[in-house]
Motif scaffolding. Structure first.
Motif, PDB file in Angstrom:
ATOM      1  N   UNK A 179       0.820  -1.216   0.000  1.00 55.55           N
ATOM      2  CA  UNK A 179       0.000   0.000   0.000  1.00 55.55           C
ATOM      3  C   UNK A 179       0.854   1.266   0.000  1.00 55.55           C
ATOM      4  N   UNK A 180       2.086   1.152   0.449  1.00 57.82           N
ATOM      5  CA  UNK A 180       2.904   2.338   0.699  1.00 57.82           C
ATOM      6  C   UNK A 180       4.098   2.422  -0.250  1.00 57.82           C
ATOM      7  N   UNK A 181       4.793   3.543  -0.194  1.00 62.64           N
ATOM      8  CA  UNK A 181       5.905   3.803  -1.090  1.00 62.64           C
ATOM      9  C   UNK A 181       5.397   4.471  -2.350  1.00 62.64           C
ATOM     10  N   UNK A 182       6.167   5.408  -2.863  1.00 67.91           N
ATOM     11  CA  UNK A 182       5.751   6.196  -4.027  1.00 67.91           C
ATOM     12  C   UNK A 182       6.169   5.468  -5.307  1.00 67.91           C
ATOM     13  N   UNK A 183       5.468   4.356  -5.578  1.00 69.22           N
ATOM     14  CA  UNK A 183       5.808   3.529  -6.732  1.00 69.22           C
ATOM     15  C   UNK A 183       4.649   3.525  -7.732  1.00 69.22           C
ATOM     16  N   UNK A 184       4.980   3.352  -8.995  1.00 65.75           N
ATOM     17  CA  UNK A 184       3.952   3.350 -10.031  1.00 65.75           C
ATOM     18  C   UNK A 184       3.056   2.125  -9.934  1.00 65.75           C
ATOM     19  N   UNK A 188      -7.653  -4.202   1.675  1.00 64.87           N
ATOM     20  CA  UNK A 188      -6.700  -4.371   0.580  1.00 64.87           C
ATOM     21  C   UNK A 188      -7.288  -4.107  -0.788  1.00 64.87           C
ATOM     22  N   UNK A 189      -8.604  -4.237  -0.930  1.00 63.93           N
ATOM     23  CA  UNK A 189      -9.225  -3.984  -2.238  1.00 63.93           C
ATOM     24  C   UNK A 189      -9.024  -2.546  -2.698  1.00 63.93           C
ATOM     25  N   UNK A 190      -8.665  -1.660  -1.772  1.00 67.28           N
ATOM     26  CA  UNK A 190      -8.404  -0.278  -2.157  1.00 67.28           C
ATOM     27  C   UNK A 190      -7.134  -0.154  -2.998  1.00 67.28           C
ATOM     28  N   UNK A 191      -6.260  -1.162  -2.963  1.00 66.22           N
ATOM     29  CA  UNK A 191      -5.011  -1.094  -3.717  1.00 66.22           C
ATOM     30  C   UNK A 191      -5.242  -1.397  -5.192  1.00 66.22           C
ATOM     31  N   UNK A 192      -5.834  -2.565  -5.464  1.00 61.62           N
ATOM     32  CA  UNK A 192      -5.981  -2.968  -6.864  1.00 61.62           C
ATOM     33  C   UNK A 192      -7.397  -3.409  -7.233  1.00 61.62           C
TER      34      UNK A 192
END
Length: 267
Positions: free
Chosen positions: A157-162, A197-201
């Motif tokens: 969920x974290x880190x500024x990754x694409x 977790x569904x908020x991620x993908x």
């Protein structure tokens, strides 16, 4: 039986609902049982917010709600304890024997916060994932006062990754996850399935379904489900879908807890 085992009230600094509002919503949504699991993060590495609970006040409020909702809703005394290697003794002293259910969570690693990005400053994406999982493995090898590991792959969920890839996609992280799961199972502990977790993908809870498949294949049985709700709208979010997917993997039971003892319910 329908239950939500990850809920935050006014005792968590980032929650928007009281315990009473939470309970009202749980009853309205047809839940039979809940666990209140507010944050207690000792030595949390973000000076802008504090996640520490007055245990006496907290347990008294839960007991008040247990009386108010008797016959409508079973309410368990839970807590989400932030785990770090250097605070084991403080965790033991705080928890004592006062809770039905303890989520062991990792909001920090190497004494650095995941949410504000400090942990990621010195690592590339997959290096960060590896170091985080090493920290989790070190804790589960040495510490036992928890019921389930919360949102195991929350670092996605974290880190500024694409992109936020699944941690099973890399051989090294997959092997660390395998060792974590084997350790958890050997110690008769479990995992939570966290539907935030569904908020991620939009496709997976935390941990994702690939990790849950591995947990099942390794013989994992203790499995709770929780929405990680901080407002009433998300309580029991996507539970029916998630339970259907768990059945597809092969799971036949979900778990609740009383006085830290697991109780199994067919799904």
């Amino acid at each position: 039986m329908l239950f939500d085992y990850h809920l935050h009230s006014q005792f968590s600094a980032d929650s928007e609902m009281t315990i009473d509002e939470l309970c009202q919503a749980a009853v309205a949504k047809g839940l039979d049982e809940i666990a209140i699991t507010d944050h207690h993060d000792i030595d949390y590495k973000d000076d802008t917010i504090e996640f520490l609970i007055d245990k006496k006040e907290y347990l008294a409020e839960i007991e008040k709600m247990q009386q108010k909702y008797r016959g409508q809703l079973t309410i368990k005394k839970g807590i989400e304890m932030g785990l770090q290697e250097h605070i084991f003794e403080e965790c033991e002293q705080y928890l004592a024997d006062d809770f039905d259910f303890v989520i062991g969570s990792f909001h920090t690693a190497e004494k650095a916060d995941l949410y504000n990005g400090d942990f990621f400053e010195n690592y590339a994406q997959w290096e960060a994932y590896l170091q985080y999982l090493k920290a989790v493995l070190n804790v589960v090898k040495k510490y036992d006062h928890y019921s389930v590991i919360g949102h195991l792959d929350i670092i996605r969920r974290y880190g500024d990754f694409e992109q936020q890839p699944g941690l099973m996609e890399d051989e090294q992280t997959a092997e660390l996850i395998r060792e974590i799961l084997k350790t958890v199972i050997a110690k008769d502990k479990g995992l939570e399935v966290n539907t935030s977790g569904y908020r991620i993908d939009g496709q997976n809870p935390l941990p994702d379904f690939e990790i849950l498949k591995l947990y099942y294949q390794l013989g994992g049985k203790i499995l709770t489900i929780g929405s990680d709700s901080h407002n009433t709208e998300t309580i029991a979010n996507k539970f029916n879908y998630t339970i259907s997917k768990l059945k597809d993997i092969g799971f036949t039971e979900l778990t609740t807890f009383s006085k830290m003892k697991a109780e199994f319910h067919k799904i």
